[in-house]
Design a protein around this motif. Structure first.
Motif, mmCIF file in Angstrom:
data_model
loop_
_atom_site.group_PDB
_atom_site.id
_atom_site.type_symbol
_atom_site.label_atom_id
_atom_site.label_comp_id
_atom_site.label_asym_id
_atom_site.label_seq_id
_atom_site.Cartn_x
_atom_site.Cartn_y
_atom_site.Cartn_z
ATOM 1 N N LEU A 15 40.951 44.549 33.079
ATOM 2 C CA LEU A 15 39.868 44.022 32.476
ATOM 3 C C LEU A 15 39.166 43.232 33.584
ATOM 4 O O LEU A 15 37.806 43.243 33.739
ATOM 5 C CB LEU A 15 40.104 43.057 31.196
ATOM 6 N N ALA A 16 39.945 42.471 34.331
ATOM 7 C CA ALA A 16 39.206 41.859 35.540
ATOM 8 C C ALA A 16 38.579 42.648 36.680
ATOM 9 O O ALA A 16 37.426 42.146 36.996
ATOM 10 C CB ALA A 16 40.347 40.944 36.200
ATOM 11 N N ILE A 17 39.257 43.986 36.876
ATOM 12 C CA ILE A 17 38.670 45.011 37.712
ATOM 13 C C ILE A 17 36.996 45.556 37.166
ATOM 14 O O ILE A 17 36.272 45.431 37.787
ATOM 15 C CB ILE A 17 39.339 45.807 37.955
ATOM 16 N N ILE A 18 37.375 45.798 35.692
ATOM 17 C CA ILE A 18 35.905 46.218 35.279
ATOM 18 C C ILE A 18 34.948 45.152 35.243
ATOM 19 O O ILE A 18 33.934 45.334 35.461
ATOM 20 C CB ILE A 18 36.413 46.343 33.760
ATOM 21 N N VAL A 19 35.151 43.948 34.700
ATOM 22 C CA VAL A 19 34.323 42.818 35.099
ATOM 23 C C VAL A 19 33.611 42.693 36.608
ATOM 24 O O VAL A 19 32.449 42.339 36.520
ATOM 25 C CB VAL A 19 35.161 41.597 34.434
ATOM 26 N N PHE A 20 34.761 42.512 37.350
ATOM 27 C CA PHE A 20 34.100 42.548 38.800
ATOM 28 C C PHE A 20 33.109 43.598 39.034
ATOM 29 O O PHE A 20 32.128 43.569 39.793
ATOM 30 C CB PHE A 20 35.312 42.557 39.658
ATOM 31 N N PHE A 21 33.456 44.840 38.885
ATOM 32 C CA PHE A 21 32.528 46.054 39.289
ATOM 33 C C PHE A 21 31.416 46.209 38.339
ATOM 34 O O PHE A 21 30.188 46.320 39.115
ATOM 35 C CB PHE A 21 33.233 47.464 39.163
ATOM 36 N N THR A 22 31.356 45.519 37.289
ATOM 37 C CA THR A 22 29.940 45.319 36.550
ATOM 38 C C THR A 22 29.313 44.228 37.050
ATOM 39 O O THR A 22 28.100 44.440 36.945
ATOM 40 C CB THR A 22 30.394 44.997 35.027
ATOM 41 N N ILE A 23 29.880 43.294 37.433
ATOM 42 C CA ILE A 23 29.265 42.085 38.284
ATOM 43 C C ILE A 23 28.374 42.777 39.595
ATOM 44 O O ILE A 23 27.185 42.491 39.760
ATOM 45 C CB ILE A 23 29.741 40.533 38.448
ATOM 46 N N MET A 24 29.319 43.429 40.267
ATOM 47 C CA MET A 24 28.660 43.887 41.571
ATOM 48 C C MET A 24 27.897 45.068 41.314
ATOM 49 O O MET A 24 26.691 45.068 42.053
ATOM 50 C CB MET A 24 29.893 44.328 42.226
ATOM 51 N N PHE A 28 27.738 50.195 36.397
ATOM 52 C CA PHE A 28 29.025 50.511 36.339
ATOM 53 C C PHE A 28 29.552 50.669 34.840
ATOM 54 O O PHE A 28 30.229 51.589 34.296
ATOM 55 C CB PHE A 28 30.017 49.511 36.800
ATOM 56 N N MET A 29 29.106 49.647 33.917
ATOM 57 C CA MET A 29 29.313 49.744 32.466
ATOM 58 C C MET A 29 28.566 50.908 31.614
ATOM 59 O O MET A 29 28.422 50.653 30.522
ATOM 60 C CB MET A 29 29.499 48.528 32.131
ATOM 61 N N SER A 30 27.654 51.668 32.275
ATOM 62 C CA SER A 30 26.808 52.344 31.476
ATOM 63 C C SER A 30 27.592 53.521 30.806
ATOM 64 O O SER A 30 28.672 53.862 31.130
ATOM 65 C CB SER A 30 25.879 53.147 32.523
ATOM 66 N N VAL A 35 31.801 57.926 30.932
ATOM 67 C CA VAL A 35 32.310 59.207 30.592
ATOM 68 C C VAL A 35 32.876 59.857 31.722
ATOM 69 O O VAL A 35 33.555 60.679 31.774
ATOM 70 C CB VAL A 35 31.013 59.994 29.873
ATOM 71 N N PHE A 36 32.106 59.596 32.909
ATOM 72 C CA PHE A 36 32.594 60.339 34.247
ATOM 73 C C PHE A 36 33.969 59.628 34.588
ATOM 74 O O PHE A 36 34.611 60.509 35.005
ATOM 75 C CB PHE A 36 31.645 59.756 35.406
ATOM 76 N N VAL A 37 34.299 58.527 34.239
ATOM 77 C CA VAL A 37 35.494 57.930 34.541
ATOM 78 C C VAL A 37 36.699 58.828 33.941
ATOM 79 O O VAL A 37 37.713 59.221 34.222
ATOM 80 C CB VAL A 37 35.723 56.349 34.156
ATOM 81 N N PHE A 38 36.480 59.009 32.456
ATOM 82 C CA PHE A 38 37.308 59.747 31.733
ATOM 83 C C PHE A 38 37.413 61.059 32.133
ATOM 84 O O PHE A 38 38.369 61.614 32.240
ATOM 85 C CB PHE A 38 36.782 59.532 30.120
ATOM 86 N N GLY A 285 41.137 55.750 37.536
ATOM 87 C CA GLY A 285 39.742 56.260 37.738
ATOM 88 C C GLY A 285 38.646 55.128 37.756
ATOM 89 O O GLY A 285 37.811 55.348 38.337
ATOM 90 N N VAL A 286 39.072 53.854 37.085
ATOM 91 C CA VAL A 286 38.307 52.734 37.063
ATOM 92 C C VAL A 286 38.100 52.342 38.510
ATOM 93 O O VAL A 286 36.946 52.025 38.941
ATOM 94 C CB VAL A 286 38.724 51.866 35.948
ATOM 95 N N LEU A 287 39.018 52.302 39.220
ATOM 96 C CA LEU A 287 39.134 51.811 40.536
ATOM 97 C C LEU A 287 38.290 52.746 41.310
ATOM 98 O O LEU A 287 37.325 52.360 42.209
ATOM 99 C CB LEU A 287 40.590 51.652 41.037
ATOM 100 N N LEU A 288 38.452 53.975 41.376
ATOM 101 C CA LEU A 288 37.805 54.852 42.264
ATOM 102 C C LEU A 288 36.431 54.907 41.856
ATOM 103 O O LEU A 288 35.643 55.034 42.898
ATOM 104 C CB LEU A 288 38.335 56.159 42.027
ATOM 105 N N GLN A 289 35.899 54.834 40.771
ATOM 106 C CA GLN A 289 34.489 55.121 40.241
ATOM 107 C C GLN A 289 33.862 53.644 40.634
ATOM 108 O O GLN A 289 32.885 53.644 41.291
ATOM 109 C CB GLN A 289 34.334 55.127 38.711
ATOM 110 N N GLY A 290 34.547 52.295 40.666
ATOM 111 C CA GLY A 290 34.118 51.255 41.035
ATOM 112 C C GLY A 290 33.666 51.329 42.790
ATOM 113 O O GLY A 290 32.708 50.865 43.089
#
Length: 325
Positions: A15-24, A28-30, A35-38, A285-290
């Motif tokens: 969750l923290a990583i998702i929030v971080f990438f979304t802020i940066m 990222f949260m589109s 869908v690309f992550v999955f 996948g979240v890490l690499l996409q971010g």
């Protein structure tokens, strides 16, 4: 606090990583990004689910990447060179995966070859075998064959549907297959008698034998599940790229193993489990996409995956053992 960290720490980290990438990077949260992550982890997750089945019975399968690559080449060969349809190509690949899984199981159970060595041997066997029919060339429409003739077949549109189609223009078919397979394996391992027996074998094989469980059959079945899952991954990979690329399966093994081992840390399970494996694959996948969206150098990705794996193993073994003591 320690028990809370063991049980929920990894999910909080996700969750923290998702929030971080979304802020940066707000994009990222589109929906398109998610869908690309999955989609990017679907094949890895499918292979990792197969590895999970072997881990449950105390084994390990190093041949999954080569099974996926061989399935991709087999499907491509069947359609492009033999002119087969999508049904025949899929059936061939699934049969190949089951056969390799059975072969691995027999080596481990009856030949008593250690699982790592048995599946390592199978891995090299398949990596070499898949190159022989085409003399080491990738398979594509109109390719020149070793005998000098030209391949006249092509990929069936129904086959390409599996790797390229999106339901309602949103959900890729490969992601749907991943979710269905994860649900089936999760239910099988957690809520059926056969799944409980497999966990019992992995926990104490001798006690399971003394209790009358057919240990050998269950272990062979676990490797067949792994081979079957890997062949599905190979089918989807061939359907996505539309060719039999000899180098496409090179990184599948390490990514799948990482996802399966990361799954040990999810909800403090400290054991192989399908839900944790799926979360582990999504985490990577979240890490690499971010990192990609933040323009991080590509050569840092393996380091990041290694760091995540180390953190997961610390959560799984060090903290869990300390809590029990």
């Amino acid at each position: 606090m320690r028990n809370f960290a063991i049980r929920y720490g990894f999910l909080l980290l996700l969750l923290a990583i998702i929030v971080f990438f979304t802020i940066m990077e707000p994009a990222f949260m589109s929906l398109r990004s998610m869908v690309f992550v999955f989609q990017s982890v679907s094949i890895t997750a499918i292979l990792a689910l197969g590895v999970t089945a072997t881990l449950v019975v105390g084994g390990f399968d190093l041949s999954i990447g080569s099974v996926a690559a061989s399935s991709m080449m087999a499907a491509s060969y069947a359609m492009v060179i033999w002119g087969a349809g999508s049904v025949e190509a899929v059936a061939l690949c699934l049969a190949l995966g089951l056969a390799v899984g059975f072969f691995n199981g027999v080596l481990v159970v009856y030949a008593r070859v250690p699982d790592l060595l048995a599946t390592l041997g199978t891995m090299f066997l398949l990596l070499g075998l898949q190159l022989i029919p085409t003399a080491g060339r990738s398979i594509a429409k109109g390719m020149m064959l070793p005998d000098g003739s030209t391949a006249e077949g092509a990929f069936d549109p129904g086959f390409l549907f599996l790797g390229r189609h999106r339901l309602y223009d949103i959900l890729p078919v490969s992601v749907l297959i991943m979710l269905v397979l994860a649900l089936v394996i999760w239910f099988f391992l957690e809520f059926t008698r056969w799944g409980r027996v497999m966990y019992a074998i992995g926990s104490n094989e001798l006690a399971s034998r003394l209790a009358g469980a057919p240990v050998n059959r269950y272990k062979i079945a676990a490797y067949m599940i792994s081979g079957f899952s890997a062949s599905i991954g190979g089918i989807l990979l061939a359907a996505r790229v539309g060719r039999g690329d000899v180098s496409s399966g090179n990184n599948l093994l390490l990514d799948a193993v990482a996802a399966a081992l990361i799954g040990f840390a999810v909800l403090g399970a400290a054991k192989p489990n399908a839900f944790g494996t799926l979360v582990g694959a999504i985490f990577v996948g979240v890490l690499l996409q971010g990192m990609t969206m933040m323009n991080a150098p590509y050569y840092t990705q393996d380091f990041v995956k290694g760091a995540v794996l180390v953190i997961a193993l610390v959560f799984t073994f060090s903290l869990t053992k300390a809590a029990r003591n």
